[in-house]
Design an enzyme around this catalytic site. Structure first.
Site, PDB file in Angstrom:
ATOM      1  CD  GLU A  90       7.884  -6.205  -0.201  1.00 38.38           C
ATOM      2  OE1 GLU A  90       7.021  -5.397  -0.546  1.00 38.38           O
ATOM      3  OE2 GLU A  90       7.741  -6.981   0.760  1.00 38.38           O
ATOM      4  CG  ASN A 122       7.293 -14.648  -1.369  1.00 36.01           C
ATOM      5  OD1 ASN A 122       7.903 -13.678  -1.744  1.00 36.01           O
ATOM      6  ND2 ASN A 122       7.666 -15.374  -0.315  1.00 36.01           N
ATOM      7  CG  HIS A 158       0.867  -8.108   2.239  1.00 36.75           C
ATOM      8  ND1 HIS A 158       0.774  -6.786   1.850  1.00 36.75           N
ATOM      9  CD2 HIS A 158       1.762  -8.142   3.262  1.00 36.75           C
ATOM     10  CE1 HIS A 158       1.585  -6.065   2.613  1.00 36.75           C
ATOM     11  NE2 HIS A 158       2.198  -6.850   3.481  1.00 36.75           N
ATOM     12  CD  GLU A 168       3.545 -11.382   5.662  1.00 41.71           C
ATOM     13  OE1 GLU A 168       3.554 -11.040   4.467  1.00 41.71           O
ATOM     14  OE2 GLU A 168       4.079 -10.693   6.558  1.00 41.71           O
TER      15      GLU A 168
END
Length: 945
Positions: A184, A322, A358, A355
């Protein structure tokens, strides 16, 4: 995030051996070989077919079959990718992204796996756009699907982007190598040719070749491992869900893991270097709890069978989301009870919360383009607070939300700020979007919206948004529509996750009796930059309101004031409280001026209750005197958040020239009565900031007087602190901050106690564990003599705790010996003893030190090209270096000096918003000193009499 420097590669002379995909139910068979000696098509008459930065929309990738073979000895990798594409316009060209890869072969096959050409296809490169074009002599027909097959290779990248190498040292001094990815925003193209834009979602089937002593990880679990040769294995991973390229990840390492399972059966594993395995257990507990929480909160199952979290030794940003394989800095994932403080523990918990949020916001639903990255980052930042408060209430995370909003205000009150949703096209512009505005302002605007709509309506709306756009991409407008229950007639008839527009207005959020146009309201917060200042004037039973744009670098008397105010108007959800009622009242302000009835009986009114709204408040015509009186006589009439908010607003208004400094200083006089950590630290923080500013000027008397005042004023609080790790999270946080400042101000009892602890630690040969809350302060006092400094540097080199190393680095950078500071900066630049990932932090630590102030700035100027090469233009690392090293400059000469340097790097500086932010910050400091230094001097003289 930091740049990866690609090495120049020689062209491959032959096809990649053994790299074609093998046949399986998920994978198309390897392409038939071309006849030997078949000539390639000439590229002499071809020119690159595409001139735009964004890829054409008429070729859609559907499924990538990716094989990678990294060699951790030669530090290179080879690979092949077979991409199933859907062609929607007749074309002879396929244009996609590739950066720094040597393409050795490219072919296109039809649905029957027949080559479209008997010749090797020409590949044209456009390095400035990081694109390649593959030419097919036969037209690719609209409505047909094809397979694009490419073989490639490259060096493992230096730095922190793409497919890069990382190393770690064992306790015996052996250096071990691993390979990891960080894609990213625009670096998947450094690892394999791909359609590297967030809207090109596809499935990924990954295979990785490795030696038996390593393991490989990717987004999905391994379904099969086959032996390719005696010392080479191939891990085959399950096909992924549909996702954007920037979320693909793979790691090849020799790490160890600890594993648990969520209540819905998701396998969660934490990976770390073998000798740090014992530091992974807290992260496992948090990750399992968080995934359970999010599945319930979003009412959507986590769609993958596993979630790995891995601590990468070289990692520039805090962490990366990820899908199914989240990667972290070691300080963001590992927790060592012996050396990690309570703040370290909170940080790990919040980063994991960020995270894992996300996995829904960003991964399941992704912004259409990077201009709306706040839909990912603002939500994930806000969900940190919601998730940690729900899962670890004892960490008191809600006490930190105000500071997130204060950070946003600090940035947004400069003219160099930007709207939440801003254009970004090239990689440098895209990287700059990962900033305070996207994260912190995004979170604070969402916090305001949640309080405005109520928790239940907000939660229902975001669940509707996530369900409707699962595995798709979304815009700002899609979020507002989901929150407002509006949808198309087609959606309504099919019973999707919404109501019709007419229904929405019937249950519309009636806010103080007014119908709400949510889009119109939210556009004022996301499509224009800045923050409003609401000026409040009491007139009998009414409160008169005026809104302006709040700016800290321009005064109303300045000629450019009216130009900078023009066209700015917000729809502000005001809240307020008076002493005549326990109710929090609401009012939507949509015009430049307004008034509300509060009644004659109210003796005070506090606007923006608990700072749930993202706006500043100025109490005109003696209004601040009323607040000062209230705090000194009955401060608990207001919540701790309201008290903190008043302190923040008062000092911000001083900086902007709306309030005299002595008024703000008088306001915090009540802190002698304060018992809550948050307002105490807010008031102390401003005094500390003034101290750091004046100690870097030739103002020895003023510096001494301010230090003496702080110690005298906070004497009781300083004396109450114990040198231990006991107490609540809030008490421990107060202890860390108060003792750190007291020792920095050379408070004799503090320095004596710290020195004793340091001596005990030295004599124990490092076996004594210092109380974690005060370790940094103890190390900093100990670092002031040669022996202490050398002992700390030795411990830094051998410590297996990144939390401890961070505290030691801070102490080393506090030395008053400039030759030691210069040596530290050189060690950071070299990147061995002090890793490159920590260089930007080190530069800022040195810049904070009065003895290292100019040293750090000179170091940045001298090594500018190297820093840009290491960290890449636009990265938050370069941004932090630029803004951090200049943030304490406060003279017109220093402003000229900074302008002069930026002029000398004009080509790069002109691409960066950070240079303008830095100049705005210095200008703000210059004006603050010009307006307030004499007031401060006079006020201190009065207090010290």
């Amino acid at each position: 995030m930091v740049s990866a420097r690609l090495l120049v590669l020689s062209l491959f002379s032959a096809s990649l051996v053994g790299s074609q995909p093998t046949e399986s139910s998920q994978q198309v068979s390897s392409p038939p070989a071309h006849p030997a000696g078949e000539p390639s098509l000439s590229i002499d008459n071809l020119s690159f077919p595409w001139s735009r930065l964004r890829l054409p929309k008429y070729i859609i990738p559907l499924h990538y079959h990716l094989l990678l073979h990294p060699n951790l000895t030669s530090l290179s990798f080879t690979g092949s990718v077979q991409i199933q594409i859907d062609v929607q316009n007749n074309t002879n060209w396929v244009v996609l992204h590739s950066k720094g890869l040597q393409i050795s072969k490219a072919t296109i096959l039809d649905q029957n796996l027949t080559h479209l050409s008997e010749q090797v296809l020409p590949v044209l490169h456009n390095p400035s756009h990081e694109q390649i074009g593959i030419f097919s002599p036969r037209v690719l027909s609209s409505g047909q699907k094809y397979f694009l097959y490419i073989e490639f290779g490259a060096e493992l990248a230096e730095g922190f982007y793409g497919f890069y190498k990382s190393t770690y040292r064992t306790s015996t001094g052996e250096t071990r190598t691993l390979a990891s990815t960080h894609f990213e925003p625009t670096s998947a193209r450094m690892a394999f040719p791909c359609f590297d834009e967030p809207s090109f979602k596809a499935n990924f089937s990954v295979r990785i070749r490795r030696r038996p002593e390593y393991i490989s990880l990717s987004n999905m679990p391994v379904i099969k491992t086959v032996e390719v040769s005696g010392d080479l294995l191939e891990d085959q991973f399950a096909p992924s869900v549909q996702m954007s390229t920037y979320l693909v990840a793979f790691v090849i390492c020799d790490f160890k893991s600890v594993t648990g399972t969520t209540s819905s059966g998701v396998q969660v594993s934490i990976y770390a270097a073998p000798e740090k395995w014992q530091q992974t257990h807290y992260a496992l507990e948090v990750a399992v709890k968080m995934l359970d929480f999010y599945e319930e909160f979003f009412n959507i199952r986590y769609p993958l069978p596993k979630q790995d979290l891995i601590a990468i030794p070289d990692f520039q940003s805090g962490a990366m989301e990820n899908w199914g394989l989240t990667t972290y800095r070691e300080t963001s994932l590992l927790y060592d009870p012996l050396t990690s403080s309570v703040s370290d523990k909170l940080w790990v918990t919040m980063v994991i919360g960020h995270e894992l949020a996300h996995q829904w916001f960003g991964n399941l639903v992704t912004m259409e383009w990077w201009n709306d990255i706040w839909l990912n980052e603002g939500f994930a930042r806000y969900m940190e607070y919601i998730s940690v408060e729900a899962t670890y209430p004892d960490l008191k995370v809600e006490e930190y939300l105000l500071h997130t909003c204060f950070a946003a205000v600090g940035h947004d009150s400069l003219n160099s700020s930007r709207p939440i949703s801003s254009p970004a096209e090239n990689p440098t512009q895209i990287k700059e979007m990962f900033d305070t505005v996207s994260y912190d302002k995004g979170a604070c605007v969402l916090h305001m919206l949640r309080h405005f709509l109520t928790d239940e309506v907000f939660q229902r709306g975001i669940v509707r948004y996530l369900r409707k756009y699962s595995y798709k991409n979304a815009h700002n407008q899609d979020l507002w529509d989901s929150l407002a229950n509006t949808c198309s007639e087609e959606d309504f008839i099919s019973g999707k996750h919404c109501y019709s527009s007419s229904q929405a207005s019937k249950n519309a959020y009636l806010f103080a009796g007014e119908h709400l146009n949510l889009t119109a309201m939210m556009n004022t917060w996301t499509l224009q930059k800045g923050i409003p200042l609401v000026t409040v004037t009491r007139k009998g039973a009414r409160l008169l309101l005026r809104q302006d744009r709040f700016l800290k670098t321009v005064l109303p008397s300045d000629p450019q004031w009216s130009t900078l105010q023009k066209g700015f108007l917000w729809h502000i959800p005001l809240t307020y409280k008076t002493d005549s009622s326990s109710t929090i009242h609401r009012h939507l302000m949509t015009s430049p001026t307004d008034s509300i009835h509060i009644g004659e009986e109210a003796s005070w009114v506090k606007v923006n209750s608990d700072m749930t709204g993202y706006y500043m408040v100025h109490y005109e015509d003696g209004g601040w005197d009323v607040m000062t009186k209230l705090l000194s006589e009955n401060h608990t009439a207001l919540s701790y958040k309201d008290r903190t908010h008043l302190i923040h607003n008062a000092f911000q208004l001083v900086t902007a020239g709306h309030l005299p400094l002595n008024k703000a200083l008088d306001l915090i006089g009540y802190l002698l009565l304060e018992t809550h950590t948050v307002p105490l630290l807010q008031g102390l923080g401003y005094l500390e900031a003034f101290y750091h500013l004046v100690e870097k000027r030739d103002e020895s008397v003023l510096t001494h007087n301010l230090g003496a005042y702080i110690l005298r004023f906070f004497r009781a609080i300083i004396d109450q602190q114990t040198w231990s790790d006991s107490g609540t999270v809030s008490e421990r946080r107060l202890r860390t901050e108060v003792l750190s400042l007291a020792c920095h101000l050379d408070d004799p009892p503090c320095v004596k106690r710290a020195r004793q602890h340091f001596t005990d630690w030295l004599q124990s040969n490092g076996t004594l564990n210092l109380p974690t809350d005060v370790a940094e302060t103890v190390y900093s006092v100990g670092a002031q003599d040669d022996h202490g400094w050398a002992s700390l540097l030795h411990t830094y080199k051998i410590s297996l705790s990144e939390a401890q190393k961070h505290k030691i680095l801070y102490a080393l950078a506090s030395s008053k010996d400039t030759s030691k500071l210069e040596g530290l900066l050189e060690l950071g630049l070299e990147g061995k003893v002090i890793r490159s990932q920590d260089l930007s932090t080190l530069i800022l630590m040195v810049a904070r030190n009065p003895k290292g102030h100019y040293l750090a700035w000179d170091f940045v100027k001298k090594n500018w090209d190297t820093l840009v090469q290491k960290f890449q233009l636009g990265s938050f690392c370069i941004r932090n270096i630029i803004i951090g090293t200049t943030s304490q400059f406060s003279s017109p000469e220093e402003l000229t000096e900074v302008q002069s340097f930026f002029e000398s790097i004009k080509e790069q500086a002109s691409q960066l918003r950070a240079t303008q932010i830095a100049l705005d910050n210095v200008l703000k400091n210059v004006r603050w000193v010009q307006r307030n230094l004499e007031t401060l001097r006079k006020w201190l003289n009065e207090q010290m009499q």
